[in-house]
Scaffold this motif. Structure first.
Motif, short mmCIF file in Angstrom:
data_model
loop_
_atom_site.label_atom_id
_atom_site.label_comp_id
_atom_site.label_asym_id
_atom_site.label_seq_id
_atom_site.Cartn_x
_atom_site.Cartn_y
_atom_site.Cartn_z
N GLN G 103 0.82 -1.22 0.00
CA GLN G 103 0.00 0.00 0.00
C GLN G 103 0.85 1.27 0.00
O GLN G 103 0.52 2.26 -0.62
N GLN G 106 2.22 1.83 -3.44
CA GLN G 106 1.14 2.22 -4.35
C GLN G 106 0.75 3.71 -4.18
O GLN G 106 0.47 4.40 -5.15
N LYS G 107 0.77 4.16 -2.93
CA LYS G 107 0.34 5.52 -2.64
C LYS G 107 1.22 6.56 -3.32
O LYS G 107 0.79 7.66 -3.63
N TYR G 108 2.48 6.21 -3.51
CA TYR G 108 3.43 7.17 -4.09
C TYR G 108 3.79 6.84 -5.54
O TYR G 108 4.59 7.54 -6.14
N VAL G 110 3.64 6.67 -9.47
CA VAL G 110 3.03 7.39 -10.56
C VAL G 110 2.27 6.39 -11.43
O VAL G 110 1.13 6.60 -11.80
N THR G 111 2.93 5.33 -11.75
CA THR G 111 2.34 4.30 -12.60
C THR G 111 1.94 3.09 -11.76
O THR G 111 2.13 3.08 -10.55
N ARG G 112 1.44 2.07 -12.42
CA ARG G 112 0.96 0.90 -11.70
C ARG G 112 2.07 0.24 -10.89
O ARG G 112 1.90 -0.15 -9.74
N ALA G 118 10.32 7.99 -12.02
CA ALA G 118 9.25 8.89 -12.44
C ALA G 118 8.71 9.76 -11.31
O ALA G 118 7.85 10.59 -11.53
N SER G 123 7.45 14.15 -3.86
CA SER G 123 6.87 12.83 -3.65
C SER G 123 7.91 11.88 -3.02
O SER G 123 7.59 11.13 -2.09
N MET I 1 4.42 12.21 -14.26
CA MET I 1 3.90 13.19 -13.29
C MET I 1 2.59 12.68 -12.70
O MET I 1 1.69 12.29 -13.42
N LEU I 2 2.52 12.67 -11.36
CA LEU I 2 1.32 12.21 -10.66
C LEU I 2 0.34 13.39 -10.58
O LEU I 2 0.68 14.44 -10.04
N VAL I 34 -3.94 0.42 -15.43
CA VAL I 34 -3.13 1.60 -15.78
C VAL I 34 -2.77 2.43 -14.56
O VAL I 34 -2.28 3.57 -14.70
N GLY I 35 -3.02 1.89 -13.38
CA GLY I 35 -2.59 2.58 -12.18
C GLY I 35 -3.36 3.85 -11.90
O GLY I 35 -2.82 4.81 -11.33
N THR I 37 -6.41 5.60 -9.79
CA THR I 37 -7.29 5.42 -8.63
C THR I 37 -8.23 6.62 -8.55
O THR I 37 -8.09 7.57 -9.32
N ASP I 54 -0.85 8.70 -13.31
CA ASP I 54 0.11 9.29 -14.25
C ASP I 54 -0.62 10.28 -15.18
O ASP I 54 -1.71 10.00 -15.66
N LYS I 55 0.00 11.42 -15.44
CA LYS I 55 -0.64 12.45 -16.26
C LYS I 55 -1.13 11.90 -17.60
O LYS I 55 -2.24 12.21 -18.04
N ASN I 59 -5.15 11.45 -18.51
CA ASN I 59 -5.66 12.13 -19.69
C ASN I 59 -6.28 11.14 -20.68
O ASN I 59 -7.36 11.41 -21.23
N GLN I 84 1.08 12.62 -3.50
CA GLN I 84 0.69 11.25 -3.18
C GLN I 84 -0.79 11.11 -3.49
O GLN I 84 -1.51 12.10 -3.59
N ARG I 85 -1.24 9.88 -3.64
CA ARG I 85 -2.64 9.64 -3.95
C ARG I 85 -3.50 9.75 -2.69
O ARG I 85 -3.06 9.38 -1.60
N GLY I 88 -5.37 5.82 -2.72
CA GLY I 88 -4.38 4.82 -3.09
C GLY I 88 -4.92 3.40 -3.07
O GLY I 88 -4.48 2.55 -3.84
N SER I 89 -5.88 3.14 -2.21
CA SER I 89 -6.28 1.75 -2.07
C SER I 89 -7.52 1.36 -2.89
O SER I 89 -7.83 0.18 -2.97
#
Ligand SMILES: Cc1cc2nc3c(=O)[nH]c(=O)nc-3n(C[C@H](O)[C@H](O)[C@H](O)COP(=O)(O)O)c2cc1C
Ligand SMILES: Cc1cc2nc3c(=O)[nH]c(=O)nc-3n(C[C@H](O)[C@H](O)[C@H](O)COP(=O)(O)O)c2cc1C
Ligand SMILES: Cc1cc2nc3c(=O)[nH]c(=O)nc-3n(C[C@H](O)[C@H](O)[C@H](O)COP(=O)(O)O)c2cc1C
Ligand SMILES: Cc1cc2nc3c(=O)[nH]c(=O)nc-3n(C[C@H](O)[C@H](O)[C@H](O)COP(=O)(O)O)c2cc1C
Ligand SMILES: Cc1cc2nc3c(=O)[nH]c(=O)nc-3n(C[C@H](O)[C@H](O)[C@H](O)COP(=O)(O)O)c2cc1C
Ligand SMILES: Cc1cc2nc3c(=O)[nH]c(=O)nc-3n(C[C@H](O)[C@H](O)[C@H](O)COP(=O)(O)O)c2cc1C
Ligand SMILES: Cc1cc2nc3c(=O)[nH]c(=O)nc-3n(C[C@H](O)[C@H](O)[C@H](O)COP(=O)(O)O)c2cc1C
Ligand SMILES: Cc1cc2nc3c(=O)[nH]c(=O)nc-3n(C[C@H](O)[C@H](O)[C@H](O)COP(=O)(O)O)c2cc1C
Ligand SMILES: Cc1cc2nc3c(=O)[nH]c(=O)nc-3n(C[C@H](O)[C@H](O)[C@H](O)COP(=O)(O)O)c2cc1C
Ligand SMILES: Cc1cc2nc3c(=O)[nH]c(=O)nc-3n(C[C@H](O)[C@H](O)[C@H](O)COP(=O)(O)O)c2cc1C
Lengths: 139, 139, 139, 139, 139, 139, 139, 139, 139, 139
Positions: G103, G106-108, G110-112, G118, G123, I1-2, I34-35, I37, I54-55, I59, I84-85, I88-89
């Motif tokens: 977890q 995942q929270k930080y 960018v991608t899956r 990246a 972050s 970029m997140l 694709v990550g 959330t 991811d940006k 998009n 951060q998200r 995330g979960s």
């Protein structure tokens, strides 16, 4: 709410000077009616456009533009409320890629070629600020 | 991501004017290809170089430079994301140690002789800002 | 670490123009060797000196100065890390008490006579900033 | 003006537990008379002392301490006006190097061994803040 | 305008417990009528009082107090607009010098004895903030 | 401590030009001796004075002024530590109510007539800042 | 100067549990000698390491690590002066990719998949702060 | 736009408990329909009301209220855009003047009696913040 | 970029519980790949969705969603880089309009009914922050 | 308290140049008596007025204006304490809609036509700041 929306897209197929002229002519005509102003850059096969105006109008325009087949791969790059317009006097200005503007593009480019998709949000804002003051406009 | 990386290294062995010219020539040729710009200072037998460009390219260049036997004792002094380039117009400028620049070096020197290894990060940033505005360039 | 140390002391016994000249001559000779710069004021029988340079050198110099019998009652008034030197071009400048500088002293004086011991730290910093820009130097 | 002065010095010759006890005893007796409080650390052959009190008294004490032959290489590390005392209840506390405090020293050490000469000013301030809350005191 | 005015004065002649009680009794009676609240400290022969209320009332009270011959050497130490009262529930509280409060006085004292005349403005504010939360009140 | 104290009072009885001249003459003579500077405004039957200097001297002067029967209803309006004097060159300047200064008074007036008692602290500070730069002085 | 340097690299070839154990063992032994602390993450075939210690030692270690053939594609991600260590008590901790930590990654991300190359600098800093507080350590 | 508008008015003639109950009943019924929430205080013959909701609705309600003959001397005291409602759950709460709330009123009163006309804007905001958390509600 | 992108749209035609369930099922399946959330709210016939990832992916997803005929009148409401998200979960959580969540909606509503199109950007951010902590989730 | 109140209203019925002249004449006559200054814009059938002066006077004037049948739909747009007047020299200035001022209106318009009801508070403040410096005045 007065907002700006900045996005990039790629030219689809080959786009001649006439096409660009068409886009500008339509933009000026339509945007003036709904109070949208802004600037359009075309460099390296990529459009970078900043639209400013009422939140509803800017959204309506943006979502209509998406259906234009002359560009693809649209990506929202920045969106924020603003206090005043940067491009208050143009309904849509075009930033040409003439030699004179090369240094400006270079100063904000992440990579060798101008690639707005890769720019950070603060960098985009600094770029458009400098555009308003220093750049030679076409059209 | 647009970043700057600043590092110092010591000249290995004796480095003549020709060597420096070689480094600059190669730098300009290579950096232009990958969109890296920056400035190189040589004073007191120490190189101080600021590289700016795409994070991946700057890293690739820096880690390649480390294999160059003309310098040793590399030390990363500063690294940060930037909004725009300082040295947008040079692929690599050289800050000479001519008499004219002596006052500039002195203003930021911790010790009597210019020693970038000893400079604080805010001091390095102020130094390069002043370099861009006030300095006479060689090469 | 680049620091500034500001202190005050009182002249011990009677100090003539020659003594001051001696101090300045020695200061310039010695400080240049260790990369210390600064300014020395003498007003109302009180020295106010700002030393800037490497933390170790400034400390060494200050603790050596304490043994000079031409002054007494030393008091540290300010000490901080700095990004760049204020007095980069003088190894030691003297701020005379000529009529021309009287207004400057008065603006920052707590009491009628200039008394650095009584000045606050922000006041001392503002004083030296104004000194660099506006003052006529002796020596 | 309420100030704190932080300095380091090196033990001169061999210093036994008795010497340290003597210093503490004298400090408590003298400092209480002039309203100076503070903390003294001894680690790795280096004294690190923070003195707090009236600007004049702290200066008088510091300049008297310099004549004590039990230490040498004095260096002022920090000096600032403060709003309240950190060590209000001790006229002079000793931070022992007992095993219990090792983690604290390590957290703020630049190098493997505790070396206050090398610490930055923000780091020194954070160190003494943590000392007040978390440390076991001797004496 | 809601303001606080903080001042110090010295007891004139010998002031017994009865006198202090008289002052408090009168203060409570009078201040309640005009909506003034505050705290009064007496330590080391010095009064330190913070008055809060309407700007006009606080000024009227202060300038009336000046005619009281039980104190002399009045000095305004702080004056500012405030958003809310600190001492909303007391028309006038007395901070005794009982042993329990000694540590509090010491923490904010510049010199060995509590001397409000010498305190900085931020120090006075921090002192009264801590008073409200932590102190045992008399009367 | 360098402070400024700003207060207002009302002229008691009728005050002629001679009286004002007397006040100014005494002020200049006395203030110069104790290092107090400042400005005095007289408008609409109200004095507004800003005194700057050593905290002790300013307090002594202010509490002495209170005994002057030419004014009444004194009210402290502002008090703060300052880094430098605004009125360093006048021991006491008089801001006349000539026509030329009318716009300045009006810009900071809460009501139609200039009434310093009603001004907020930030407004008073902005007023005196503008006074120093823009105003024609009498006396 | 106390600094942290954060970098990523890719495992070269296949890296077994034994290899990781070897790296950790060597790291603990060597880093303790030079006062370097930090944390090492291994996830998705990418190393992410934060080194903290003296600027010279961290640089020496980093440039030595670059010669280790067990990783490639090194990229500096962050570098800054710090006030205190985050990982003061570990000479080198390993952040495992156990299910428990998923977890956090995942929270930080960018991608899956976790891809430190990246991540933005803020972050990365937030990630390591959360690591210190919440994570289960191996080794 | 979500805004709050705070105003005061004086009760016109004699207002009984029934009148207040009528006002509250009407407020709850009407405000719920237009999404306006808020709080109403009545103390010392003065109403203090904070209305929150859509800028257009709050303005419509306020300008309608002005025609209510049960109050007079309306004065706008504060107006600002807000991010979220304070009184989201009441369409209109009444802050009684019961004994329990007396301390709260006193803490924010400029004068002896609660007089919202005299309160500063920051004071009004702090007052309503404390109301939400600490006060016993009627109705 | 997140980044996070927040938009609103209106349900087109009648949307049953099954439709919503379909959207959620597809979202969870696709977004996980694709990550991306986020959270989806449905209230008052309006969707409010926050997408984070991811940006490029955000998009791509957003511009694909625009072609879904189950909604219309899309409007971008907020877009920013994040550290951060928040979600995330969940690959996509649904905020139901159950009675339990009514107070939350009300607190951030400009008008009586929840209307995200009318919310300011700071209000939207505060809303989603509160959602993460306090809300009961469906599905 | 010195405040500004900004509001908009719509012209009721047809308003000729004479009516506007009447309003201005009355405004100048009345406002001068109570120390109220400001500016009045008329564009697109909407009045936008900024009033500045004593809080009580501005409120009295505003609530009196509401009864004027030449306008309707009043809406408070901004209200705040100020340090100094913007329009100190006019008792009431009129911003005409002449061609010269068109660009100014456009820069701050949310929609195509100038609509103060839709402007954000920061936008209104920026608008009036620019008005003071750049605009041609009528009347
Ligand atoms: C990159 C790009 C930017 C455009 N910008 C605008 C614009 O700002 N305003 C506009 O009306 N049309 C713009 N257009 C054109 C629209 O997609 C569309 O062709 C046009 O609005 C049609 O106008 P018409 O129906 O009046 O001919 C743009 C097109 C492209 C490819
Ligand atoms: C201090 C120093 C700085 C250098 N900077 C650069 C540089 O910015 N770019 C670059 O391409 N080469 C730089 N070089 C030279 C490289 O190490 C290497 O010699 C060069 O890139 C080889 O280029 P070539 O293969 O095109 O001849 C530098 C060398 C030194 C010693
Ligand atoms: C107020 C004061 C300031 C001085 N400042 C300096 C100084 O900045 N540098 C210095 O070398 N000596 C300074 N001196 C003189 C030293 O105390 C000492 O006399 C001198 O360094 C001896 O130099 P010499 O051994 O080269 O003759 C100062 C003396 C006084 C009284
Ligand atoms: C590192 C160090 C710190 C000291 N700190 C203090 C101190 O805080 N106060 C003090 O009175 N003496 C301090 N001393 C001792 C003084 O130098 C001196 O010996 C002492 O004040 C003499 O006191 P006495 O004359 O009462 O015996 C310190 C000495 C050393 C070496
Ligand atoms: C240090 C000091 C503080 C005082 N504080 C107050 C006060 O806050 N309020 C007050 O009414 N009187 C205060 N007094 C007392 C007044 O000077 C005066 O004696 C008193 O107001 C007379 O009240 P009476 O006329 O009701 O007896 C103070 C006196 C001293 C010496
Ligand atoms: C409004 C006002 C302001 C005054 N300002 C000062 C001043 O700044 N300094 C001063 O010495 N006297 C000032 N005075 C005059 C003193 O009250 C007193 O008359 C004067 O100091 C007596 O001086 P002398 O004893 O030297 O004649 C002021 C008087 C008034 C009414
Ligand atoms: C990703 C990675 C991280 C490493 N980190 C460290 C380290 O923090 N300290 C260290 O001494 N060696 C580290 N090493 C191992 C060194 O590259 C080298 O193998 C080791 O220092 C050799 O130590 P030795 O000569 O004592 O066997 C690391 C290697 C890798 C691949
Ligand atoms: C101080 C005061 C506050 C009031 N607040 C409200 C209010 O928040 N909402 C409201 O609808 N009416 C409020 N009223 C009452 C209105 O003036 C008016 O009587 C009421 O809206 C009429 O409602 P009705 O037509 O539904 O009976 C208030 C009246 C007073 C005197
Ligand atoms: C308001 C709304 C939100 C949606 N959100 C997502 C989403 O987050 N991810 C997603 O994959 N599809 C989302 N969808 C559904 C897509 O439009 C599309 O139906 C779906 O991605 C198709 O997936 P499939 O091709 O795997 O069936 C959403 C649809 C609506 C109307
Ligand atoms: C948009 C608008 C703005 C006005 N502004 C003011 C004003 O600032 N001051 C004023 O006295 N009257 C103003 N008036 C006019 C008043 O409503 C009222 O007619 C006037 O004050 C009556 O003045 P008199 O009784 O002196 O004739 C304004 C009217 C309108 C429609």
């Amino acid at each position: 709410m007065l907002v700006q929306l900045t996005y990039a897209s790629r030219t689809a197929g080959i786009l001649g000077a006439i096409d660009v002229k068409d886009i500008l002519t339509a933009s000026k005509r339509n945007n003036a009616l709904v109070g949208v102003t802004g600037a359009l850059c075309l460099s390296n096969g990529i459009f970078l456009q900043q639209l400013e105006g009422d939140k509803t109008e800017v959204n309506a325009l943006y979502h209509r533009l998406l259906r234009d087949e002359r560009h693809r791969d649209p990506a929202i790059l920045d969106f924020s409320e603003i206090t005043q317009r940067r491009f208050g006097s143009w309904s849509m200005g075009l930033l040409s890629t003439l030699e004179e503007n090369r240094q400006l593009f270079q100063k904000y480019s992440v990579t060798r070629d101008f690639d707005p998709y890769a720019m950070s949000i603060p960098s985009l804002r600094a770029f458009f600020s400098e555009v308003v003051d220093n750049v030679r406009w076409l059209g």
